[in-house]
Motif scaffolding. Structure first.
Motif: not given
Length: 396
Positions: A302-315
């Motif tokens: 929502a804040a436009g922050i990219h991380s390992i989790a936002t890129v490849i997903g939770a699973k």
């Protein structure tokens, strides 16, 4: 720098600060019962000194540690060197005076102080100070001024910089994150942003200079990498925390670099066993960061922050974390004895993370339950590691 000198300097600084703080408190509230304050300080001091005498004598007699005679005055109480009593005395003088000054400074001042302390994540202080101290003490087998300076630095100033800088530049996203505002992170009001950055600089630079003076080029390089990782993770223009995969690498550097600094300051021979241990620790740090990022997928996106989790997903991130913790445990099996015993420490982390094997992005916030357990697991793991270090100490 000898132990008596560092103890004297610390005591002198604490005493001067206590006098100033008490003067401020008494000036703000002239009717404060000064005799009661002084009696309370006296009783606190006596209690702290008594406890220090008791436990220092017990631990030194048990052979848990000893001091280099060349760095001591030669005066002791039982088997505890008199220098050891400077630190509880400094704390007994400084902390009550600081509390009284803040108490008389009004609720706003106390709240600002509380926010700054929370920003440093006190619950995680030991996670960086312990690796430094363990690496240094197990190499030198001595307690000296360098150990004390490094331990104090990686205990508080280092964490204040690491987390404080992050809280300043993550404010926009933290406002929308329900986790912020407690043990999992401060929500620093804007008026404290500039003071936080100044405090971080003023408390870190002197320690970095002292540690650099105690070592050579290798130490300078390690300190530079450590300090750069602290700043680069959050600062605008670098923001490694928004560079997927580099975010986990940088976060792990935050926790492994203190151990590297400790080893280099102690003049350790970086054998294959030590390198394997550091590699396992680094993989553990990457796993911890990746799993921690899962719970923030929704607010980060929502804040436009990219991380390992936002890129490849939770699973996928959960499975990466499980693989990294597994690899860390397997690496420990190849470390010289008693290192292989530490492999079992990976098991609780795997059990804590495994239930989220198929976690969806929409339900990613549910992993916060496991993250809270993760914080408690770190203390349990620290206890087990301490037992192994004592075993290593005695076997050597």
């Amino acid at each position: 720098m000898t132990y008596p000198l560092i103890a004297t300097l610390g005591l002198a600084i604490a005493a001067c600060a206590a006098i100033v703080l008490l003067a401020v408190a008494f000036r703000r509230t002239p009717r404060v019962p000064r005799s009661r304050v002084l009696i309370a300080l006296l009783l606190t001091t006596v209690l702290m000194l008594a406890l220090t005498a008791l436990f220092d004598n017990l631990m030194i007699s048990a052979g848990l540690f000893h001091y280099a005679p060349s760095h001591l005055l030669g005066v002791s109480i039982g088997v505890a060197p008199v220098e050891d009593f400077a630190y509880p005395l400094a704390g007994a003088l400084l902390l009550p005076a600081a509390w009284l000054a803040l108490q008389k400074g009004g609720s706003a001042r106390r709240e600002d102080f509380r926010q700054l302390v929370v920003a440093s994540r006190p619950i995680s202080w030991i996670n960086t100070a312990f690796p430094f101290a363990a690496a240094y003490v197990l190499t030198t087998r001595e307690i000296d001024a360098v150990l004390l300076i490094g331990f104090l630095y990686f205990l508080v100033p280092y964490n204040f910089a690491m987390y404080g800088i992050n809280d300043v530049f993550d404010y926009a996203s933290d406002v929308a994150n329900p986790r912020k505002g407690g043990v999992e992170g401060a929500l620093l009001p804007r008026r404290l942003h500039t003071p936080t950055l100044w405090i971080a600089a003023l408390t870190n630079i002197p320690f970095l200079v002292l540690l650099a003076l105690a070592g050579g080029p290798a130490v300078w390089s390690a300190l530079a990498v450590s300090a750069f990782a602290v700043v680069a993770y959050s600062a605008p223009g670098l923001r490694f925390k928004e560079r997927p995969f580099l975010d986990s690498l940088t976060s792990s550097t935050h926790f492994v670099s203190p151990a590297v600094v400790g080893l280099l300051l102690a003049g350790a021979d970086l054998t294959g066993g030590i390198l394997l241990l550091l590699s396992a620790f680094f993989l553990w740090g990457m796993a911890a960061h990746a799993f921690g990022a899962v719970q923030d997928i929704v607010p980060d996106r929502a804040a436009g922050i990219h991380s390992i989790a936002t890129v490849i997903g939770a699973k996928a991130t959960v499975r990466v974390a499980l693989a990294l913790w597994t690899a860390a445990g397997l690496l420990m099996l190849a470390v010289p004895w008693p290192g292989p015993l530490a492999a079992i420490i990976a098991v609780p982390y795997l059990l804590n993370c495994a239930p989220f094997w198929s976690l969806t992005d929409e339900r990613s916030a549910e992993s916060n339950r496991a993250w809270r357990r993760f914080i408690a697991l770190n203390y349990f793991s620290g206890f087990l590691v301490t037992l192994l270090l004592i075993l290593e100490w005695n076997s050597a």
